[in-house]
Design a protein around this motif. Sequence first.
Motif, PDB file in Angstrom:
ATOM      1  N   VAL A 196       0.811  -1.207   0.000  1.00  7.40           N
ATOM      2  CA  VAL A 196       0.000   0.000   0.000  1.00  7.40           C
ATOM      3  C   VAL A 196       0.850   1.264   0.000  1.00  7.40           C
ATOM      4  N   VAL A 197       2.095   1.178   0.465  1.00  5.07           N
ATOM      5  CA  VAL A 197       2.979   2.350   0.460  1.00  5.07           C
ATOM      6  C   VAL A 197       3.190   2.847  -0.971  1.00  5.07           C
ATOM      7  N   ILE A 198       3.389   1.920  -1.900  1.00  2.53           N
ATOM      8  CA  ILE A 198       3.604   2.302  -3.289  1.00  2.53           C
ATOM      9  C   ILE A 198       2.362   2.998  -3.844  1.00  2.53           C
ATOM     10  N   PHE A 199       1.208   2.426  -3.593  1.00  5.83           N
ATOM     11  CA  PHE A 199      -0.037   3.032  -4.078  1.00  5.83           C
ATOM     12  C   PHE A 199      -0.212   4.432  -3.498  1.00  5.83           C
ATOM     13  N   ASN A 200       0.045   4.574  -2.210  1.00  6.12           N
ATOM     14  CA  ASN A 200      -0.097   5.883  -1.579  1.00  6.12           C
ATOM     15  C   ASN A 200       0.860   6.907  -2.177  1.00  6.12           C
ATOM     16  N   ALA A 201       2.068   6.472  -2.498  1.00  8.13           N
ATOM     17  CA  ALA A 201       3.057   7.398  -3.066  1.00  8.13           C
ATOM     18  C   ALA A 201       2.623   7.879  -4.440  1.00  8.13           C
ATOM     19  N   ILE A 202       2.070   6.987  -5.246  1.00  7.76           N
ATOM     20  CA  ILE A 202       1.618   7.389  -6.584  1.00  7.76           C
ATOM     21  C   ILE A 202       0.418   8.324  -6.478  1.00  7.76           C
ATOM     22  N   ILE A 203      -0.513   8.016  -5.583  1.00  2.00           N
ATOM     23  CA  ILE A 203      -1.667   8.906  -5.385  1.00  2.00           C
ATOM     24  C   ILE A 203      -1.195  10.269  -4.883  1.00  2.00           C
ATOM     25  N   ASN A 204      -0.155  10.267  -4.056  1.00  2.00           N
ATOM     26  CA  ASN A 204       0.401  11.527  -3.577  1.00  2.00           C
ATOM     27  C   ASN A 204       1.005  12.331  -4.722  1.00  2.00           C
ATOM     28  N   ALA A 205       1.663  11.644  -5.670  1.00  2.00           N
ATOM     29  CA  ALA A 205       2.184  12.335  -6.847  1.00  2.00           C
ATOM     30  C   ALA A 205       1.046  12.977  -7.627  1.00  2.00           C
ATOM     31  N   CYS A 206      -0.075  12.287  -7.703  1.00  2.00           N
ATOM     32  CA  CYS A 206      -1.251  12.848  -8.381  1.00  2.00           C
ATOM     33  C   CYS A 206      -1.774  14.080  -7.650  1.00  2.00           C
ATOM     34  N   ALA A 207      -1.745  14.039  -6.325  1.00  2.00           N
ATOM     35  CA  ALA A 207      -2.279  15.147  -5.539  1.00  2.00           C
ATOM     36  C   ALA A 207      -1.514  16.434  -5.777  1.00  2.00           C
ATOM     37  N   TYR A 208      -0.229  16.330  -6.068  1.00  4.42           N
ATOM     38  CA  TYR A 208       0.599  17.529  -6.225  1.00  4.42           C
ATOM     39  C   TYR A 208       1.060  17.734  -7.664  1.00  4.42           C
ATOM     40  N   ASN A 260      -7.457   7.541  -9.511  1.00  2.00           N
ATOM     41  CA  ASN A 260      -8.614   6.662  -9.547  1.00  2.00           C
ATOM     42  C   ASN A 260      -8.204   5.237  -9.924  1.00  2.00           C
ATOM     43  N   THR A 261      -7.292   5.136 -10.898  1.00  2.00           N
ATOM     44  CA  THR A 261      -6.807   3.821 -11.333  1.00  2.00           C
ATOM     45  C   THR A 261      -6.101   3.100 -10.198  1.00  2.00           C
ATOM     46  N   MET A 262      -5.279   3.814  -9.441  1.00  2.00           N
ATOM     47  CA  MET A 262      -4.542   3.173  -8.342  1.00  2.00           C
ATOM     48  C   MET A 262      -5.493   2.691  -7.255  1.00  2.00           C
ATOM     49  N   PHE A 263      -6.577   3.446  -7.016  1.00  2.00           N
ATOM     50  CA  PHE A 263      -7.581   2.983  -6.064  1.00  2.00           C
ATOM     51  C   PHE A 263      -8.175   1.653  -6.520  1.00  2.00           C
ATOM     52  N   ARG A 264      -8.558   1.597  -7.782  1.00  2.00           N
ATOM     53  CA  ARG A 264      -9.175   0.375  -8.299  1.00  2.00           C
ATOM     54  C   ARG A 264      -8.200  -0.797  -8.270  1.00  2.00           C
ATOM     55  N   GLU A 265      -6.953  -0.548  -8.640  1.00  2.00           N
ATOM     56  CA  GLU A 265      -5.983  -1.633  -8.676  1.00  2.00           C
ATOM     57  C   GLU A 265      -5.626  -2.106  -7.268  1.00  2.00           C
ATOM     58  N   LEU A 266      -5.610  -1.210  -6.313  1.00  2.00           N
ATOM     59  CA  LEU A 266      -5.341  -1.621  -4.932  1.00  2.00           C
ATOM     60  C   LEU A 266      -6.440  -2.553  -4.440  1.00  2.00           C
ATOM     61  N   GLU A 267      -7.673  -2.239  -4.809  1.00  2.00           N
ATOM     62  CA  GLU A 267      -8.784  -3.101  -4.405  1.00  2.00           C
ATOM     63  C   GLU A 267      -8.700  -4.484  -5.059  1.00  2.00           C
ATOM     64  N   ALA A 268      -8.272  -4.528  -6.310  1.00  2.00           N
ATOM     65  CA  ALA A 268      -8.283  -5.788  -7.052  1.00  2.00           C
ATOM     66  C   ALA A 268      -7.024  -6.608  -6.829  1.00  2.00           C
ATOM     67  N   SER A 269      -5.975  -6.007  -6.295  1.00  2.00           N
ATOM     68  CA  SER A 269      -4.690  -6.694  -6.186  1.00  2.00           C
ATOM     69  C   SER A 269      -4.581  -7.427  -4.862  1.00  2.00           C
ATOM     70  N   PRO A 270      -3.614  -8.331  -4.748  1.00  2.00           N
ATOM     71  CA  PRO A 270      -3.357  -8.998  -3.465  1.00  2.00           C
ATOM     72  C   PRO A 270      -2.366  -8.226  -2.603  1.00  2.00           C
ATOM     73  N   PHE A 271      -2.071  -6.981  -2.962  1.00  3.70           N
ATOM     74  CA  PHE A 271      -0.979  -6.262  -2.323  1.00  3.70           C
ATOM     75  C   PHE A 271      -1.396  -5.481  -1.080  1.00  3.70           C
TER      76      PHE A 271
END
Length: 665
Positions: A531-543, A559-570
């Motif tokens: 989840v750290v990786i997903f959060n970092a990418i979403i943070n890049a989007c925020a700024y 939005n894509t990272m949210f969906r992929e986090l839900e669908a992934s085993p990560f």
Amino acid sequence: MRFTTVSLLSLATILPCPTSAFTPSGFASSRIFSTELNVAESISTLNEAPSVDVALNVQDHSTLQEEDDEDDDDDDAPTSPIPKTKQNGPKRSAMKPNQDVNFLLKRTRQILAKERKTSTSNDVVKNLETFHWLIDAWAKSNHPNAPENALALYNAIQEYTNDNNGGIGSGPTIKTLTKVLNVFAKSGRGGDAAKAILEEYITGEDHDDCDGTHAMKPNVYTYTAILEAYACTTNPQPSFSNAFAAQNLCQWMETKNDPMIKPNARSYNAVIRSWGNCGDDAGAIKAEECLRRMERLYIKEQREAMKGEEAGVTSDGDDNDENDGRGDVVNVSVRPKPNIWNYNTVLNAWANRSVEGNAERAEALLNQMGQTMTEGDEDDRDTRSDDDNSLPLRPSPNTISYNVVIDAYAKNGEGEKAERLLRTMEDQYNTGQNTNSKPNTRSYNSVMNAHAKSVEKNGAVKAEHILRGMITAEGDNDSSVGVKPDFVSFATVINAWARSFEHGKAERALKLYREMVGLYEQGAKSMRPNVVIFNAIINACAYTIGDPSEQRQAMLIANTMFRELEASPFGKPDQITYGTFLKVCQNQMPNSEAKGQMVNVVFRKCAREGQVGQFVLDQMKTVASPKEFVALLGGASRTLILDDLPHEWRCNVVEGKRRRRITLL
């Protein structure tokens, strides 16, 4: 800037807004928000997260391996109550939480139970080696009651000896008591507590060994255990009083004529650590003064020995190859020669604080390593006497030495200086000048982290350039460095892009993530995202900055990272995921009905998952209108605090980076 109605509604469709009343039980189920938690560390403050992953604990670098080499006692108990199974691991492995500690508790209760004395079936054999094994296990257990259990085992030895029915021989020895003191040291109880135990248990002992020496006479290892207890004090917090107490005890050991008590390199290292743990420049200065004192005393004694003014056995004072260190064999050499761990611990004392000039002080000491020791005072310590063959050489720096200084520069965001040291390591290793300076993955990660924190415009570009060099590294360890990246390497560069002011940084971060997943799917298990990786990418989007099309692209990537986090085993979204996504909504969406709908849905789901932490609450105060805030949270944004919210909204939040690491790793 405009968002089309179609694009906003398409984003909102993946976060369906429930029509029922806003209660945790009234949430509609949503496919995007259901995954299994698997977090190595959430990014509560994205700007600091890589330093936690990359640097780890520099003090561990300078002392941990020494402890592994010298602390672990011989596993000489053939009748050990805990069999060596795959579950328990080899003798140097740390106790696993819960399972192994419970097993240790069970074995300790068995061996302490009086009824076990007469049991003949599957009995736990009670001999001194068995007790020693258990005490050592408690030292490694990290259990809060480890000292009490170690003392109970020590008292049991005395009880079995007095009953003359335990097979313990003549009872506990100073080695036994030293092991107990070591448990106190590792527990963080403090040097005063360990010293009190020593004073209590040696009183009244009159057992003699066959050679006439006192069976309970403290030796250098006994007092060093107390010194290390001062160095490891956690309650109260490390302070100058602990460091002064350690220094006074070490100086007392120096004054004794008994060679069995003279401090060794490890004793001095405990004093150095005590000063370094004070956490300010004064402590670092004292730590280095202790090292200089070691140098002067060693040089003086070496010269006296050469002149024939002192008789007896001398040695180089290197303690790393000594006996198990608990009293059976004691190095009777005189003044110890400062070893690599002493220098690394001083380096760590300077690197512990990101204060201007401290990294340079650490590098100055690093540059002296491998050079001739000097007898002068502090003002003369950089002078060299190459023509004087009587002066010994300091140990050459190793990988840990360089990593400590690189990390000091990383804390200050001085990427160029950190990379310069990395290239020095590579050059010295590849040319054979110093084969102990081979960079490891941590070395490269720290330099990338330094570039990530740098104020330079192209810091992210430089960090990724280093990563690309690691990915394409060829050759074996005999001919090239050949260090490969790991999860932290990618996480650091992704975060470097998130921190940067470059255009297209969200796309660059997403590309790195795709590459990381590809390597993982090819068999590189260390690349498994979380989840750290997903959060970092979403943070890049925020700024993300730029024109409306780039901002719209950033919103789509988030939005894509949210969906992929839900669908992934990560992993699954945590409070940082929700809070950062709210930040994306705030920065990348105009005030509109669609934005309000998005915020409404995200917060409702966050509350349903019990992830409304302080970070989420702070973002809601910014992104929601006053009316929306009251409708969603039930109070005014200026006065509402986290404790005012229902417990079920925040029941799964883990606050604080250190607590998250302990809880979620």
